[in-house]
Motif scaffolding. Structure first.
Motif, PDB file in Angstrom:
ATOM      1  N   UNK A   1       1.397 -47.764  -8.104  1.00 26.53           N
ATOM      2  CA  UNK A   1       2.046 -48.452  -9.220  1.00 26.53           C
ATOM      3  C   UNK A   1       2.784 -49.679  -8.711  1.00 26.53           C
TER       4      UNK A   1
ATOM      5  N   UNK B   1     -12.449 -47.146  -3.712  1.00 32.46           N
ATOM      6  CA  UNK B   1     -12.163 -47.653  -5.052  1.00 32.46           C
ATOM      7  C   UNK B   1     -10.670 -47.532  -5.342  1.00 32.46           C
TER       8      UNK B   1
ATOM      9  N   UNK C   1      -7.280 -46.600  -6.824  1.00 31.94           N
ATOM     10  CA  UNK C   1      -6.903 -45.511  -7.711  1.00 31.94           C
ATOM     11  C   UNK C   1      -6.306 -46.079  -8.989  1.00 31.94           C
ATOM     12  N   UNK C   2      -5.487 -47.090  -8.814  1.00 35.27           N
ATOM     13  CA  UNK C   2      -4.922 -47.749  -9.988  1.00 35.27           C
ATOM     14  C   UNK C   2      -5.375 -49.194  -9.967  1.00 35.27           C
ATOM     15  N   UNK C   3      -6.103 -49.562 -10.982  1.00 34.62           N
ATOM     16  CA  UNK C   3      -6.705 -50.889 -10.988  1.00 34.62           C
ATOM     17  C   UNK C   3      -5.722 -51.923 -11.526  1.00 34.62           C
TER      18      UNK C   3
ATOM     19  N   UNK D   1       1.376 -36.322  -4.491  1.00 35.40           N
ATOM     20  CA  UNK D   1       0.860 -36.974  -5.691  1.00 35.40           C
ATOM     21  C   UNK D   1       1.805 -38.069  -6.155  1.00 35.40           C
ATOM     22  N   UNK D   2       3.083 -37.724  -6.260  1.00 28.82           N
ATOM     23  CA  UNK D   2       4.059 -38.689  -6.769  1.00 28.82           C
ATOM     24  C   UNK D   2       4.124 -39.888  -5.828  1.00 28.82           C
TER      25      UNK D   2
ATOM     26  N   UNK E   1       1.050 -42.100  -6.186  1.00 23.49           N
ATOM     27  CA  UNK E   1       1.060 -42.864  -7.424  1.00 23.49           C
ATOM     28  C   UNK E   1       2.103 -43.962  -7.408  1.00 23.49           C
ATOM     29  N   UNK E   2       3.247 -43.627  -6.845  1.00 26.45           N
ATOM     30  CA  UNK E   2       4.324 -44.591  -6.763  1.00 26.45           C
ATOM     31  C   UNK E   2       3.852 -45.821  -5.988  1.00 26.45           C
TER      32      UNK E   2
ATOM     33  N   UNK F   1       2.950 -31.714  -4.806  1.00 27.14           N
ATOM     34  CA  UNK F   1       3.580 -32.494  -5.876  1.00 27.14           C
ATOM     35  C   UNK F   1       4.107 -33.806  -5.313  1.00 27.14           C
TER      36      UNK F   1
ATOM     37  N   UNK G   1      -8.488 -45.280  -2.372  1.00 29.97           N
ATOM     38  CA  UNK G   1      -8.755 -43.934  -1.883  1.00 29.97           C
ATOM     39  C   UNK G   1      -9.833 -44.020  -0.819  1.00 29.97           C
TER      40      UNK G   1
ATOM     41  N   UNK H   1      -5.896 -53.882 -13.924  1.00 28.70           N
ATOM     42  CA  UNK H   1      -5.730 -54.041 -15.372  1.00 28.70           C
ATOM     43  C   UNK H   1      -4.985 -52.867 -16.001  1.00 28.70           C
ATOM     44  N   UNK H   2      -4.333 -52.087 -15.171  1.00 25.25           N
ATOM     45  CA  UNK H   2      -3.593 -50.946 -15.704  1.00 25.25           C
ATOM     46  C   UNK H   2      -2.461 -51.404 -16.629  1.00 25.25           C
ATOM     47  N   UNK H   3      -2.349 -50.703 -17.733  1.00 24.92           N
ATOM     48  CA  UNK H   3      -1.250 -50.983 -18.666  1.00 24.92           C
ATOM     49  C   UNK H   3      -0.026 -50.175 -18.250  1.00 24.92           C
TER      50      UNK H   3
END
Lengths: 136, 298
Positions: free
Chosen positions: B57, B209, B211-213, B49-50, B53-54, B46, B205, B215-217
């Motif tokens: 982001x 590529x 993971x968060x591009x 993952x967080x 992503x953090x 967990x 990754x 153009x992410x909203x």
């Protein structure tokens, strides 16, 4: 068309697999996510999560979390999450009563915001429970 | 002579009953060790993952040229006040577990005399013994180590501290825990939670590529997403460190009890040799007394 979803909570992995669509509630409102959604990162409210795959619906109670939709994978990280069939209606009703009581009769050592949150969680669980059993 | 034998017998039986306790404790701590190790696995994934992503982001938010204005991520210019979350044990008999932690803290205080240190102890032993190590206890959460849940740890310790950090009342948050390396080695580790240290690379990754591009909203905004995620991240880490410390505590206790058992066995061996010798001496003496007596009759 389907897309890959992963639902994790602090203590376990709840769901991993392909789904056709799902319905979530973010702080901005309710969303239905279909395949090929634009990448999106959003904070989730205390609300039900409904997953649909090949006509079969699955219900989860999410008590806050966040969601990240990417091209290949959608991830939901929940604070607390439960499957509808895991919910014990009697216990939740008890929790609801307790929370309502705490809000109506404020005590010094109970934070009203916490009680309010507990109430929301209980209502959400009841909602998910009813959704699941109405369908079943 | 019989008196000496009785004393040895008593001592042996007292050692035997102590040994019963220590070997029971050894078994219990072994079971607990395994329990905590099982608990830690899902939480680690967990956290990964967080964390991942953090990081993405943050990078995506930077790419969008938005100003990240999250109070939890403020970078203080000078560090004057540091809060420490310290994991120690509730019960004793766990070897050097608490002592190692407190020693490391004393070292830390000595090395940074110009800074104000606030200690938040979790576990009774840390709070009780802190005085011997010249540490002042700001807050102590005692007697609840084994039942402490993620929510309780978050609500009672982590969130209040993070809010203090956001209000600029403290300039750093550090966690002191005991890292479980293997059943024989556990080392105290001090790690900094805030101000956050981010690596600025690796948005991709292994596949190359992102993971968060870009153009992410972000809904409602990058800041609000980060404000939600930051405490989550720190709380999760704190909880992992709690479990890690509990694992180390059990391992340390298991080791202490094992050596107590070995010592008890050794003492019993020595005492039974001594006892036999005493018994033999008593018999020999009685015999010579009888022989002496019968000889005098002749």
């Amino acid at each position: 068309m389907s897309f890959h979803l992963k639902v994790v909570a602090i203590d376990r992995l709840l769901f991993e697999g392909d789904i056709d669509k799902m319905q979530v509630t973010t702080t901005d409102g309710q969303l239905t996510i279909l395949p090929n959604h634009i990448p999106l990162v959003s904070v989730l409210k205390i609300a039900p999560l409904i997953i649909e795959h090949e006509g079969e619906k699955k219900y989860l109670a999410i008590s806050g979390g966040y969601m990240s939709i990417q091209r290949h994978e959608t991830l939901i990280v929940a604070d607390i999450a439960e499957w509808a069939h895991e919910i014990d209606r009697d216990r939740v009703e008890e929790a609801e009563q307790r929370a309502r009581h705490a809000i109506e009769h404020p005590l010094e050592y109970v934070d009203p915001a916490v009680a309010e949150k507990e109430l929301q969680k209980a209502i959400n669980r009841l909602h998910v429970f009813d959704l699941y059993h109405k369908k079943a | 002579m019989a008196k000496g034998m009785k004393a040895i017998k008593d001592r042996m039986s007292s050692i035997k009953s102590t040994k019963k306790v220590t070997s029971a404790m050894q078994l219990v701590s072994m079971a607990k060790l395994q329990k905590y190790q099982r608990q830690i696995i899902p939480i680690k994934s967990y956290k990964n993952l967080v964390e991942q992503h953090m990081q993405h982001i943050l990078n995506a938010a930077k790419n969008k040229q938005t100003d990240i204005d999250v109070a939890y991520f403020r970078q203080p210019k000078t560090i004057e006040k540091i809060a420490y979350i310290v994991f120690t044990s509730d019960v004793g008999l766990c070897g050097g577990y608490n002592v190692n932690v407190l020693r490391a803290l004393r070292e830390e205080v000595r090395n940074n005399p110009e800074v104000e240190h606030l200690f938040y102890f979790i576990g009774k032993n840390g709070a009780e013994k802190s005085g011997f190590y010249n540490l002042t206890t700001t807050f102590a959460l005692t007697g609840r180590n084994e039942t402490l849940t993620y929510e309780e740890l978050t609500d009672e310790i982590v969130m209040p501290l993070m809010d203090m950090y956001a209000r600029e009342e403290i300039d750093a948050i550090k966690i002191m825990y005991t890292d479980y390396k293997n059943p024989l080695v556990q080392t105290p580790v001090l790690t900094q939670m805030l101000p956050a240290q981010f690596e600025n690379t690796d948005t991709t990754k292994a596949s190359g590529e992102p993971v968060i591009t870009a153009d992410t909203l972000f809904e409602p905004s990058p800041n609000s997403v980060l404000t939600y995620l930051a405490p989550k991240m720190i709380s999760t880490m704190a909880y992992i460190y709690l479990l890690e410390s509990l694992t180390s505590e059990s391992a340390s206790r298991r080791m202490a009890m094992e050596s107590a058992n070995t010592n008890a066995d050794q003492m019993l061996d020595n005492l039974s040799i001594l006892y036999n010798r005493e018994r033999q001496a008593a018999i020999t003496q009685e015999m010579s007394e009888i022989i002496g007596g019968s000889e005098s009759l002749n």
